[in-house]
Design an enzyme around this catalytic site. Sequence first.
Site, PDB file in Angstrom:
ATOM      1  N   ASP A  36       2.244  24.732 -21.638  1.00  0.00           N
ATOM      2  CA  ASP A  36       2.141  24.642 -23.111  1.00  0.00           C
ATOM      3  C   ASP A  36       2.326  23.017 -23.364  1.00  0.00           C
ATOM      4  O   ASP A  36       2.408  22.838 -24.811  1.00  0.00           O
ATOM      5  CB  ASP A  36       2.958  25.621 -23.914  1.00  0.00           C
ATOM      6  CG  ASP A  36       2.280  27.008 -24.087  1.00  0.00           C
ATOM      7  OD1 ASP A  36       1.393  27.090 -23.585  1.00  0.00           O
ATOM      8  OD2 ASP A  36       3.083  27.946 -24.691  1.00  0.00           O
ATOM      9  N   HIS A 239       8.022   1.548  -4.397  1.00  0.00           N
ATOM     10  CA  HIS A 239       7.879   2.351  -5.377  1.00  0.00           C
ATOM     11  C   HIS A 239       9.112   3.105  -5.951  1.00  0.00           C
ATOM     12  O   HIS A 239       8.870   4.262  -6.433  1.00  0.00           O
ATOM     13  CB  HIS A 239       6.652   3.025  -4.952  1.00  0.00           C
ATOM     14  CG  HIS A 239       5.574   2.361  -4.834  1.00  0.00           C
ATOM     15  ND1 HIS A 239       4.244   2.762  -4.212  1.00  0.00           N
ATOM     16  CD2 HIS A 239       5.229   0.933  -5.266  1.00  0.00           C
ATOM     17  CE1 HIS A 239       3.400   1.703  -4.313  1.00  0.00           C
ATOM     18  NE2 HIS A 239       3.843   0.658  -4.819  1.00  0.00           N
ATOM     19  N   ASP A 256      11.029  -3.892 -12.132  1.00  0.00           N
ATOM     20  CA  ASP A 256       9.592  -4.043 -12.390  1.00  0.00           C
ATOM     21  C   ASP A 256       9.034  -2.968 -13.532  1.00  0.00           C
ATOM     22  O   ASP A 256       9.151  -1.823 -13.554  1.00  0.00           O
ATOM     23  CB  ASP A 256       8.609  -3.480 -11.028  1.00  0.00           C
ATOM     24  CG  ASP A 256       7.228  -3.810 -11.180  1.00  0.00           C
ATOM     25  OD1 ASP A 256       6.731  -4.076 -12.153  1.00  0.00           O
ATOM     26  OD2 ASP A 256       6.828  -3.908  -9.924  1.00  0.00           O
ATOM     27  N   ASP A 267       2.831  -6.695 -16.634  1.00  0.00           N
ATOM     28  CA  ASP A 267       3.506  -6.306 -15.332  1.00  0.00           C
ATOM     29  C   ASP A 267       4.312  -7.383 -14.809  1.00  0.00           C
ATOM     30  O   ASP A 267       4.028  -8.449 -14.430  1.00  0.00           O
ATOM     31  CB  ASP A 267       2.357  -6.000 -14.300  1.00  0.00           C
ATOM     32  CG  ASP A 267       2.552  -5.503 -12.945  1.00  0.00           C
ATOM     33  OD1 ASP A 267       4.109  -5.146 -13.091  1.00  0.00           O
ATOM     34  OD2 ASP A 267       1.888  -5.282 -12.291  1.00  0.00           O
ATOM     35  N   HIS A 346       3.620  -6.148   0.970  1.00  0.00           N
ATOM     36  CA  HIS A 346       2.672  -5.996   0.308  1.00  0.00           C
ATOM     37  C   HIS A 346       1.937  -7.416  -0.057  1.00  0.00           C
ATOM     38  O   HIS A 346       2.295  -8.488   0.439  1.00  0.00           O
ATOM     39  CB  HIS A 346       3.234  -5.384  -0.961  1.00  0.00           C
ATOM     40  CG  HIS A 346       4.226  -6.170  -1.830  1.00  0.00           C
ATOM     41  ND1 HIS A 346       3.944  -7.150  -2.755  1.00  0.00           N
ATOM     42  CD2 HIS A 346       5.649  -5.974  -2.080  1.00  0.00           C
ATOM     43  CE1 HIS A 346       5.109  -7.845  -3.247  1.00  0.00           C
ATOM     44  NE2 HIS A 346       6.101  -6.975  -2.794  1.00  0.00           N
ATOM     45  N   HIS A 350      -2.564  -8.339  -7.880  1.00  0.00           N
ATOM     46  CA  HIS A 350      -3.655  -7.588  -8.325  1.00  0.00           C
ATOM     47  C   HIS A 350      -4.267  -8.282  -9.714  1.00  0.00           C
ATOM     48  O   HIS A 350      -3.814  -8.734 -10.606  1.00  0.00           O
ATOM     49  CB  HIS A 350      -3.252  -6.204  -8.463  1.00  0.00           C
ATOM     50  CG  HIS A 350      -2.115  -6.089  -9.376  1.00  0.00           C
ATOM     51  ND1 HIS A 350      -2.159  -5.771 -10.352  1.00  0.00           N
ATOM     52  CD2 HIS A 350      -0.884  -5.966  -8.924  1.00  0.00           C
ATOM     53  CE1 HIS A 350      -0.986  -5.749 -11.113  1.00  0.00           C
ATOM     54  NE2 HIS A 350      -0.066  -5.627  -9.840  1.00  0.00           N
ATOM     55  N   HIS A 357      -3.465  -1.831 -12.411  1.00  0.00           N
ATOM     56  CA  HIS A 357      -4.315  -2.402 -11.273  1.00  0.00           C
ATOM     57  C   HIS A 357      -5.719  -2.604 -11.752  1.00  0.00           C
ATOM     58  O   HIS A 357      -6.513  -1.636 -11.444  1.00  0.00           O
ATOM     59  CB  HIS A 357      -3.931  -1.764 -10.210  1.00  0.00           C
ATOM     60  CG  HIS A 357      -2.608  -1.863  -9.288  1.00  0.00           C
ATOM     61  ND1 HIS A 357      -2.340  -1.257  -8.024  1.00  0.00           N
ATOM     62  CD2 HIS A 357      -1.402  -2.563  -9.727  1.00  0.00           C
ATOM     63  CE1 HIS A 357      -0.927  -1.381  -7.932  1.00  0.00           C
ATOM     64  NE2 HIS A 357      -0.576  -2.484  -8.854  1.00  0.00           N
ATOM     65  N   GLU A 380       3.360 -11.878  -7.389  1.00  0.00           N
ATOM     66  CA  GLU A 380       4.373 -10.965  -7.116  1.00  0.00           C
ATOM     67  C   GLU A 380       4.925 -11.260  -5.748  1.00  0.00           C
ATOM     68  O   GLU A 380       5.007 -10.005  -5.038  1.00  0.00           O
ATOM     69  CB  GLU A 380       4.100  -9.649  -7.527  1.00  0.00           C
ATOM     70  CG  GLU A 380       2.933  -8.983  -7.235  1.00  0.00           C
ATOM     71  CD  GLU A 380       2.711  -7.729  -7.867  1.00  0.00           C
ATOM     72  OE1 GLU A 380       3.919  -6.818  -7.498  1.00  0.00           O
ATOM     73  OE2 GLU A 380       1.853  -7.179  -8.491  1.00  0.00           O
ATOM     74  N   TYR A 384      12.337  -8.193   1.291  1.00  0.00           N
ATOM     75  CA  TYR A 384      13.037  -6.773   0.983  1.00  0.00           C
ATOM     76  C   TYR A 384      13.544  -6.745   2.495  1.00  0.00           C
ATOM     77  O   TYR A 384      13.072  -6.437   3.455  1.00  0.00           O
ATOM     78  CB  TYR A 384      12.154  -5.460   0.666  1.00  0.00           C
ATOM     79  CG  TYR A 384      11.177  -5.773  -0.349  1.00  0.00           C
ATOM     80  CD1 TYR A 384      11.495  -5.551  -1.567  1.00  0.00           C
ATOM     81  CD2 TYR A 384       9.842  -6.497  -0.056  1.00  0.00           C
ATOM     82  CE1 TYR A 384      10.650  -6.090  -2.528  1.00  0.00           C
ATOM     83  CE2 TYR A 384       9.250  -6.661  -1.307  1.00  0.00           C
ATOM     84  CZ  TYR A 384       9.521  -6.387  -2.471  1.00  0.00           C
ATOM     85  OH  TYR A 384       8.571  -6.912  -3.457  1.00  0.00           O
ATOM     86  N   ARG A 402      11.875  -9.303  -5.633  1.00  0.00           N
ATOM     87  CA  ARG A 402      10.309  -9.476  -5.958  1.00  0.00           C
ATOM     88  C   ARG A 402      10.335 -10.580  -7.451  1.00  0.00           C
ATOM     89  O   ARG A 402      11.360 -10.095  -8.273  1.00  0.00           O
ATOM     90  CB  ARG A 402       9.704  -8.399  -6.159  1.00  0.00           C
ATOM     91  CG  ARG A 402       8.468  -8.541  -6.652  1.00  0.00           C
ATOM     92  CD  ARG A 402       7.270  -7.268  -6.342  1.00  0.00           C
ATOM     93  NE  ARG A 402       7.502  -6.254  -7.302  1.00  0.00           N
ATOM     94  CZ  ARG A 402       8.141  -5.090  -6.878  1.00  0.00           C
ATOM     95  NH1 ARG A 402       8.564  -4.963  -5.511  1.00  0.00           N
ATOM     96  NH2 ARG A 402       8.570  -4.103  -7.630  1.00  0.00           N
ATOM     97  N   GLU A 404       7.716 -11.353 -10.134  1.00  0.00           N
ATOM     98  CA  GLU A 404       6.413 -11.033 -10.712  1.00  0.00           C
ATOM     99  C   GLU A 404       6.095 -11.609 -12.030  1.00  0.00           C
ATOM    100  O   GLU A 404       6.633 -11.327 -12.989  1.00  0.00           O
ATOM    101  CB  GLU A 404       6.016  -9.619 -10.473  1.00  0.00           C
ATOM    102  CG  GLU A 404       4.713  -9.230 -11.052  1.00  0.00           C
ATOM    103  CD  GLU A 404       4.417  -7.822 -10.925  1.00  0.00           C
ATOM    104  OE1 GLU A 404       5.257  -6.709 -11.138  1.00  0.00           O
ATOM    105  OE2 GLU A 404       2.986  -7.307 -10.829  1.00  0.00           O
TER     106      GLU A 404
HETATM  107  N1  GLY Z   1       3.934  -2.508 -11.341  1.00  0.00           N
HETATM  108  C1  GLY Z   1       3.055  -2.342 -10.450  1.00  0.00           C
HETATM  109  C2  GLY Z   1       2.793  -3.378  -9.713  1.00  0.00           C
HETATM  110  O1  GLY Z   1       3.678  -4.453  -9.666  1.00  0.00           O
HETATM  111  O2  GLY Z   1       1.783  -3.767  -8.951  1.00  0.00           O
HETATM  112 MN    MN Z   2       1.764  -5.882 -10.100  1.00  0.00          MN
HETATM  113 MN    MN Z   3       4.924  -4.926 -11.010  1.00  0.00          MN
END
Ligand code: GLY
Ligand code: MN
Ligand code: MN
Length: 434
Positions: A36, A239, A256, A267, A346, A350, A357, A380, A384, A402, A404
């Site tokens: 529900d 993540h 983030d 972002d 990474h 993006h 993304h 970004e 780490y 990081r 970004e």
């Molecule tokens: N927050 C998702 C990324 O940095 O790609």
């Molecule tokens: Mn990002």
């Molecule tokens: Mn991000």
Amino acid sequence: MNPTEFKRRRNQLMKMVGKGNIAIVAAAPQQVRNRDVEYPYRQDSDFLYLTGFNEPSAVLVLVPGRPHGEYILFCRENDPEQEIWHGRRAGQQGAIERYAADDSFPIDDIDDILPGLLEGREKVFHIMGRYPDFDQKLMGWVNQIKAQSRSGAHVPYEFVSLDHLLHDMRLYKSRAEISMMKKAARVSVAAHKRAMQLCKPGLFEYSIEAEFNHEFRRNNAQHAYPPIVGGGENGCILHYNDNSEQLNDGELLLIDAGCEIEGYASDITRTFPINGEFTPAQRDIYEVVLQAQKAAINKVKPGNHWNDPHNAAVRSITKGLLELKLLKGNLNKLIKDNAYRRFYMHRTGHWLGLDVHDVGDYKVGEQWRLLEPGMVLTVEPGIYIAAHSKGVHRKWWNIGVRIEDDVLVTRDGHEVLTRALPSAVNDIEALMAG
Ligand code: GLY
Ligand code: MN
Ligand code: MN
């Protein structure tokens, strides 16, 4: 956003689709969270891009050159009883008056009406595979026409993926879109500043997250993605979003988080010391990431290709890790061998837009795409270093950094949309001390 913006987009798309053909885009279905209870509704970005219409159970049909109207919106009918329970609906009149549809029909009548719109068209442009239930329905409507082909009905003979046309349009942001993205950036910057100013040892990650909720909602914005608020070792989990642990003195906090406004995302990641002052080891790593980010952002300009910023970040990070003796060997060989991936696993960014993304090809054929004015991307880089990393001195353990920012490609270079948020060590420490 101004209705003329949506009209301009539909017209641009219809030009590409061409007369004699048809394009069909479905709204996102409502998602159940648990018994529900539904998730807050988020419209499909392609549907939103073309209509601005924010209800589920809707289908957009574009039929270029159709004399009785090119833009048809199927949506829910007005229903006073349902609307008392579930909220207002535009209805057919609203679809025409407020969303500029040439024609609108109840979604419950789509099985009767859509085959008639498909009949006689040559190509059907559609985003295949996104909503399998809708794909099935579309096949059903086409089969309905096939069944009548002996009485002379013309069946569309080609299905074309709409993604490519539409997503290429979405990659180039208009002035209205850029100003919406700047708005989202402003709100996210304010929230990150709040978090820096409020942070202190002993608080919990979720209490910092709450500052984002507050700042976003009071600006009629919402999270563009689940926020990452990771203290110490959690900052090394890419993540992480439990956001449940206590913040320790002497450790870093990686956040983030970014909001979306009218669907347009920001972002941002910042990493800062929980007690307001970087330790020498934290500062060393931080400066490497910051230099890498600067090197990457400098590569954002028309004529450079998508991977230029990433290559610059990789070179800069590898050089920094070499200087700190976290890597050993020859710079070019280390880059060639992807040695940095142990600490930087990474990519550097993006596309950013209605999706965090965002859509848009990164390559054209075998070549990286050239950057052009109006594209927006994130930059970004990060490093780490998890605890107990083999062969790594313990002073580096649990340092996850990081940085970004969101960057618009302009005619003569770039504009950092999120530049109002400090990233230099001294500026962060000053803000946190204030
Ligand atoms: N927050 C998702 C990324 O940095 O790609
Ligand atoms: Mn990002
Ligand atoms: Mn991000």
